[in-house]
Design a protein around this motif. Structure first.
Motif, mmCIF file in Angstrom:
data_model
loop_
_atom_site.group_PDB
_atom_site.id
_atom_site.type_symbol
_atom_site.label_atom_id
_atom_site.label_comp_id
_atom_site.label_asym_id
_atom_site.label_seq_id
_atom_site.Cartn_x
_atom_site.Cartn_y
_atom_site.Cartn_z
ATOM 1 N N UNK A 1 -0.884 12.132 5.298
ATOM 2 C CA UNK A 1 -1.345 11.300 6.397
ATOM 3 C C UNK A 1 -2.859 11.341 6.497
ATOM 4 N N UNK B 1 -5.134 -2.738 10.026
ATOM 5 C CA UNK B 1 -4.014 -3.267 9.251
ATOM 6 C C UNK B 1 -4.457 -3.628 7.835
ATOM 7 N N UNK C 1 0.838 -1.207 0.000
ATOM 8 C CA UNK C 1 0.000 0.000 0.000
ATOM 9 C C UNK C 1 0.872 1.256 0.000
ATOM 10 N N UNK D 1 5.258 4.875 1.934
ATOM 11 C CA UNK D 1 5.617 6.068 2.711
ATOM 12 C C UNK D 1 6.639 5.713 3.784
ATOM 13 N N UNK E 1 -6.747 6.154 8.684
ATOM 14 C CA UNK E 1 -5.594 6.546 9.498
ATOM 15 C C UNK E 1 -6.032 7.537 10.572
ATOM 16 N N UNK F 1 5.256 6.249 18.243
ATOM 17 C CA UNK F 1 5.015 6.478 16.814
ATOM 18 C C UNK F 1 5.888 5.627 15.896
ATOM 19 N N UNK F 2 6.835 4.886 16.461
ATOM 20 C CA UNK F 2 7.598 3.973 15.616
ATOM 21 C C UNK F 2 7.049 2.549 15.684
ATOM 22 N N UNK F 3 5.930 2.408 16.379
ATOM 23 C CA UNK F 3 5.376 1.063 16.542
ATOM 24 C C UNK F 3 4.390 0.730 15.429
ATOM 25 N N UNK G 1 12.385 6.228 13.184
ATOM 26 C CA UNK G 1 11.522 6.617 12.072
ATOM 27 C C UNK G 1 10.064 6.301 12.425
ATOM 28 N N UNK G 2 9.228 7.329 12.480
ATOM 29 C CA UNK G 2 7.822 7.080 12.799
ATOM 30 C C UNK G 2 7.136 6.355 11.645
ATOM 31 N N UNK G 3 6.155 5.547 11.999
ATOM 32 C CA UNK G 3 5.407 4.840 10.965
ATOM 33 C C UNK G 3 4.268 5.735 10.508
ATOM 34 N N UNK G 4 4.256 6.117 9.245
ATOM 35 C CA UNK G 4 3.207 7.029 8.791
ATOM 36 C C UNK G 4 1.830 6.325 8.765
ATOM 37 N N UNK H 1 3.011 -5.241 5.936
ATOM 38 C CA UNK H 1 2.785 -4.270 7.012
ATOM 39 C C UNK H 1 4.148 -3.810 7.530
ATOM 40 N N UNK H 2 4.154 -2.692 8.227
ATOM 41 C CA UNK H 2 5.445 -2.172 8.697
ATOM 42 C C UNK H 2 6.260 -3.182 9.497
ATOM 43 N N UNK I 1 0.722 3.576 2.100
ATOM 44 C CA UNK I 1 1.170 3.859 3.464
ATOM 45 C C UNK I 1 2.494 3.163 3.733
ATOM 46 N N UNK J 1 0.430 4.830 21.730
ATOM 47 C CA UNK J 1 1.266 4.169 20.738
ATOM 48 C C UNK J 1 2.533 4.992 20.567
ATOM 49 N N UNK K 1 -5.481 -0.390 5.846
ATOM 50 C CA UNK K 1 -4.423 0.561 5.508
ATOM 51 C C UNK K 1 -3.325 -0.079 4.676
ATOM 52 N N UNK K 2 -3.016 -1.318 4.950
ATOM 53 C CA UNK K 2 -1.872 -1.913 4.252
ATOM 54 C C UNK K 2 -2.299 -2.929 3.202
ATOM 55 N N UNK K 3 -3.525 -3.454 3.344
ATOM 56 C CA UNK K 3 -4.016 -4.346 2.300
ATOM 57 C C UNK K 3 -4.595 -3.508 1.180
#
Lengths: 313, 657
Positions: free
Chosen positions: B573, B629, A225, A230, B579, B598-600, A310-313, A274-275, A227, B596, B632-634
């Motif tokens: 974003x 998940x 994706x 990104x 999101x 923000x790197x998680x 690095x933040x996950x967008x 996924x991230x 995201x 959370x 946003x990612x699928x």
């Protein structure tokens, strides 16, 4: 979830079989085994850096066997010549013409053992072949078999008379992993069990070339994706702008990260990336590509710095 | 080096950077104590010493207070205040414990660096203060740079960029913040230390002592040509009372308001703007005769002196229209008497009076004849114009006129006034500056202290007050071209006057031109200047309320612009409603204490979250994270699926409250 899962379901099942088969030989190293397969599926090459005797060769052996690849091992030494790797033309008296004798590189899986003991000339012959997927000997270009997978090993202890690969060459390996010593339980099993080599011989072959190629192309098509792109771009930007590294990731490094994450997601049975998949392959992808600036948080690897910053967008 | 050590070194450098320029100005014991504490702090950072314990800290504080009270006698005022603050900042550094203390030190540093402007407002100081502010900001960046990803250069660049980004707001504040003339913005009294300039009285030596100073008294920009050197008599204080030694100003008629009406013929009008350096007195300088003055509160006295209601303690700018001729003039009887008065017995200077009487008999009723006789006397007798005149006795005029005959402009002017008064002509002394040097770079006039001068004015019934400069009779060069050609002791003059046409001099002029503009536009940007600017921009009736409103509007505009820019940056974003919903979800959980990082990634977050939520909530949260998940990612879900997801998040967060 989506339909691709069903399509891939059988492939994934076979993959699981392969993983567990390899796992019987290489004990307690699930992550390394998965990464090695990830590398194969992402059509990359693997560098294993570790001390001798921790199972590097065995890993190459078992992968070749289980995945149905023909296997050649090249022991690199200081007097190894490029022709010893690529092959050479020999004059055939009977037919009165030159006949090409292919070198060991014309196989699906090459184990380039202790690559840092060979001279740079020989090293670069191999590295070029890895990059081009073909070799040119005496003016004739010959394609290498497909799939073509190189597992190179390197001894991290820099002994006299070795030529450690420069950073620019390290970039050609998709992943670099460390084997590490086995755990207590695995060690015990290893000591009490049968000879690994014999076990490999008796093992069932799970994949064939056709199936493996299908696997590779399916993984290649895994959904990514915006995201996620990104996130990968954020990582690339960070590696280039931050002060923590001598220099940033190359575009090839970015592609490596994406492909590795894809293959990893595929192995994990996901139909998208996924991230977390990126983070999982991050150490193997970036740690040999990025040189952390000396004198700063020396205990943190490049991957640690990236995944914690690095933040996950 | 440890991170902590790096921060402490950075702080120490910062505090030295900020307090260093004060050291030459504050008393030696304060500087000494600061430097001792610097060494101590350095030793602490290097682990060679320990932080002072409570008792030692109290001891140090008492020592600081003791030193302050011995050096200043007070803790109030500019110098004592900054000195004490410096000591306190060092004391704070000694007892630093944790992040909060470090921040306090930086904020005190910010305050201290700004207080440099209490002392001087030159461009150099401004550059220094800017650099120091950038450095201090980089120290703040160091404090927040937890991963130590930035080296010093990067931090400085970043701080510089931040300061640069703040300049629009700075400019808005500078231009629009209401300048209220009055004590609110005034400096404490001890800031008004002595400066060179004309004093409230005049005795032999008070003008010649100024000649050696190349300090600038004021600068003038003329509308049109600069008048010839000989016409440039800048009137300052007027002295009409003489006690035999000293000439003093007479303040009795100060409160009377005067309006002069000039001849208003084109050729006689001179328009100019003076930028006056602070001289701690009330008077303003102008050419004869100031008929029109722009600005508020200025006053013209009966003695034709321009007065500012307050002492000139900061760079002041005013525009004057002068008229060479006046059409209305008068002299009160009390003024006539005042300007004829001679000192009492013991200081009578009988020989001088006799000389004046002789001229009067010779001239009859003709006052002009008397004046001519007097000037002729100065011309024909062997008078010498010199910086080092011999001392004079009680009958100073007799001694000067008949014996020593060596003097400077104060001698000549007072002797002349004395002679005129003795002959029955009302006369007084005017002090001020004569001439000035043209800055070839920018065509304005620089008037230095070395141009200080004193001359005479006599009352002629048919004309009014007329300027007579006896110095011109003795040394015409002084008036025609300036002090440097007129004086014997050239080596006592400031170098700038003698530098000739060198590159050095050109550079000086360029620099002066720059600092003049600096004074005009930055330091001298007062309420008048502010209103003037707004008039030029078309706001006729600018007042401070309007400026506050304008300021608020501009701030809102800048804020809106920045906000829009950030929004544009963040559009990537936030174009995804999924999101946005997820962020809200995380935000609500963060309020519950499980935010959370923000790197998680989603699953990492969930594995951390799971144990901390009630099983039922954990189940729902898990579902939400799984849906997120996939969406946003699928392959992005259908709008219906997205809506469904948002709905679920809303339900979940509603229950979380």
């Amino acid at each position: 979830m989506g339909t691709p899962v069903k399509q891939n379901a059988r492939l994934i099942d076979s993959l699981d079989d392969a993983l567990s088969a390899i796992g019987q030989i290489i004990l307690g190293k699930e992550e390394q085994v998965s990464l090695a397969l990830t590398c194969l599926i992402a059509r990359g090459h693997l560098l294993i850096e570790d001390l001798p005797g921790v199972g590097k060769t065995t890993l190459a052996h078992v992968i070749a066997h289980v995945m149905g690849l023909d296997f050649q091992r090249i022991q690199f030494t200081s007097d190894l010549l490029p022709t010893d790797v690529l092959g050479l033309s020999v004059f055939d008296r009977e037919n009165n013409l030159f006949e090409f004798h292919p070198g060991p590189i014309f196989s699906n899986l090459i184990l380039a053992d202790e690559i840092n003991r060979a001279t740079p000339k020989t090293q670069s012959a191999l590295l070029e072949a890895m990059e081009e997927h073909q070799v040119t000997v005496e003016g004739t270009t010959r394609p290498l078999p497909d799939p073509f997978f190189v597992i190179a090993t390197q001894n991290p202890v820099h002994q006299i008379g070795t030529f450690p690969l420069p950073e620019s060459q390290l970039d050609r390996f998709l992943l670099r992993i460390h084997m590490g010593y086995p755990g207590q339980k695995a060690e015990r099993e290893l000591l009490s069990g049968a000879d690994r080599r014999d076990m490999i011989e008796q093992m069932q072959v799970v994949f064939d070339l056709k199936k493996l190629k299908l696997l590779q192309s399916q993984a290649q098509e895994l959904h990514v994706s915006d995201a996620l792109l990104d996130y990968i771009q954020a990582i690339l930007q960070f590696s280039r702008n931050s002060n923590s590294f001598e220099f940033g990731l190359s575009p090839r490094g970015g592609l490596a990260l994406l492909n590795a994450a894809r293959a990893w997601a595929f192995i994990s049975g996901h139909d998208f990336v996924v991230p977390e998949h990126v983070k999982a392959v991050l150490p193997s992808v970036v740690n040999h590509r990025l040189l952390a600036v000396r004198g700063k948080e020396s205990d943190m690897t490049a991957a640690d710095i990236i995944s914690q910053t690095v933040p996950i967008p | 080096m440890s991170t902590e050590g790096r921060k402490l070194w950075a702080l120490l450098v910062g505090i030295l950077l900020v307090s260093g320029p004060f050291f030459p100005r504050i008393p030696l014991p304060v500087t000494a104590l600061s430097l001792i504490m610097t060494l101590w702090i350095a030793a602490i950072i290097l682990n060679k010493a320990r932080q002072p314990d409570k008792l030692q800290r109290i001891g140090l504080l008492l020592l600081a207070v003791l030193i302050m009270s011995l050096s200043f006698g007070t803790l109030l005022g500019r110098d004592a205040g900054t000195g004490f603050l410096i000591l306190l900042a060092f004391l704070k550094m000694l007892e630093i414990n944790g992040k909060r203390d470090m921040y306090i030190v930086v904020y005190v540093d910010y305050f201290l660096i700004a207080s440099h402007f209490f002392h001087a407002q030159s461009p150099w100081i401004a550059v220094y203060v800017f650099a120091a502010v950038i450095y201090l900001t980089s120290v703040l960046i160091l404090f927040t740079d937890k991963a130590s990803t930035l080296d010093t250069r990067k931090r400085l660049t970043m701080a510089g960029r931040m300061i640069f980004q703040a300049t629009p707001l700075m400019l808005i504040l500078f231009l629009l913040f209401p300048r209220i003339p009055g004590p609110l913005w005034g400096l404490p009294e001890d800031a008004q230390a002595a400066v060179t300039g004309l004093g409230n009285d005049m005795s032999p030596g008070s003008v010649s002592s100024l000649i050696q100073s190349e300090e600038i008294a004021f600068r003038v920009r003329f509308e049109g040509e600069i008048p010839p050197h000989a016409d440039l008599y800048w009137r300052g204080p007027v002295f009409s009372r003489y006690d035999g030694q000293t000439w003093r100003a007479d303040n009795t008629s100060r409160h009377i308001k005067v309006n002069l009406i000039g001849s208003e013929s084109e050729t006689d009008i001179i328009q100019y703007t003076v930028t006056l350096e602070p001289h701690r007195r009330n008077w303003l300088f102008a050419l004869n005769y100031p008929t029109n003055l722009q600005g508020s509160g200025y006053r013209l006295t009966r003695e034709l002196q321009l007065l500012n209601p307050k002492k000139i303690n900061s760079v002041t700018r005013y525009s004057v229209t002068s008229d060479r001729k006046l059409s209305n003039y008068s002299l009160f009887e009390s003024e006539r008497l005042k300007n004829l008065r001679l000192p009492g017995v013991g200081y009578l200077n009988e020989k001088t009076i006799a000389l004046a009487r002789r001229w009067r008999t010779l001239a009859g009723d003709d006052d002009r004849r008397v004046i001519e006789e007097a000037l002729r006397y100065f011309r024909e007798q062997p008078f010498v114009y010199t910086l080092n005149p011999p001392l004079l006795g009680n009958n100073a005029m007799d001694d000067f006129l008949f014996e020593t005959q060596r003097g400077f402009c104060e001698h000549y002017s007072s002797a002349f006034v004395y002679l005129a008064r003795a002959a029955g002509i009302p006369a007084r002394i005017v002090a001020g500056y004569q001439g000035g040097e043209k800055n070839p770079v920018d065509q304005y006039l620089i008037v230095r202290q070395s141009s200080a001068h004193a001359w005479a004015e006599v009352w002629l019934d048919d004309v009014g007050w007329v300027r007579v400069d006896p110095t011109a009779a003795v040394s015409p060069d002084r008036i025609e071209s300036g002090i440097q050609d007129a004086i014997e002791e050239r080596d006592q003059l400031p170098g700038i006057l003698l530098a000739g046409d060198s590159i050095f001099l050109k550079a000086r002029y360029h620099w002066d031109s720059f600092s003049y503009r600096w004074d005009e536009w930055v330091v001298g940007f007062n309420q008048d200047r502010q209103f003037e600017l707004f008039r030029k921009l078309g706001f006729e009736n600018a007042d401070w309320q309007g400026m506050v409103i304008g300021m608020v509007i501009l701030f809102i505009l800048v804020g809106a612009f920045v906000g829009f820019w950030i929004f544009r940056q963040g559009e990537g974003i936030y174009q995804d409603p999924v999101k946005r919903a997820y962020d809200r979800f995380c935000y609500k959980l963060a309020k519950a204490g499980i935010g959370r990082n923000n790197t998680e990634g989603p699953s990492e977050y969930f594995s951390r979250l799971r144990g901390k939520l009630a099983p039922a909530s954990a189940q729902t949260a898990g579902d939400i994270i799984d849906r997120y998940t996939v969406l946003r990612y699928g392959t992005a879900g259908s709008p219906a699926q997205q809506k469904h997801f948002i709905k679920r998040v809303q339900n979940f967060t509603a229950r979380l409250k």
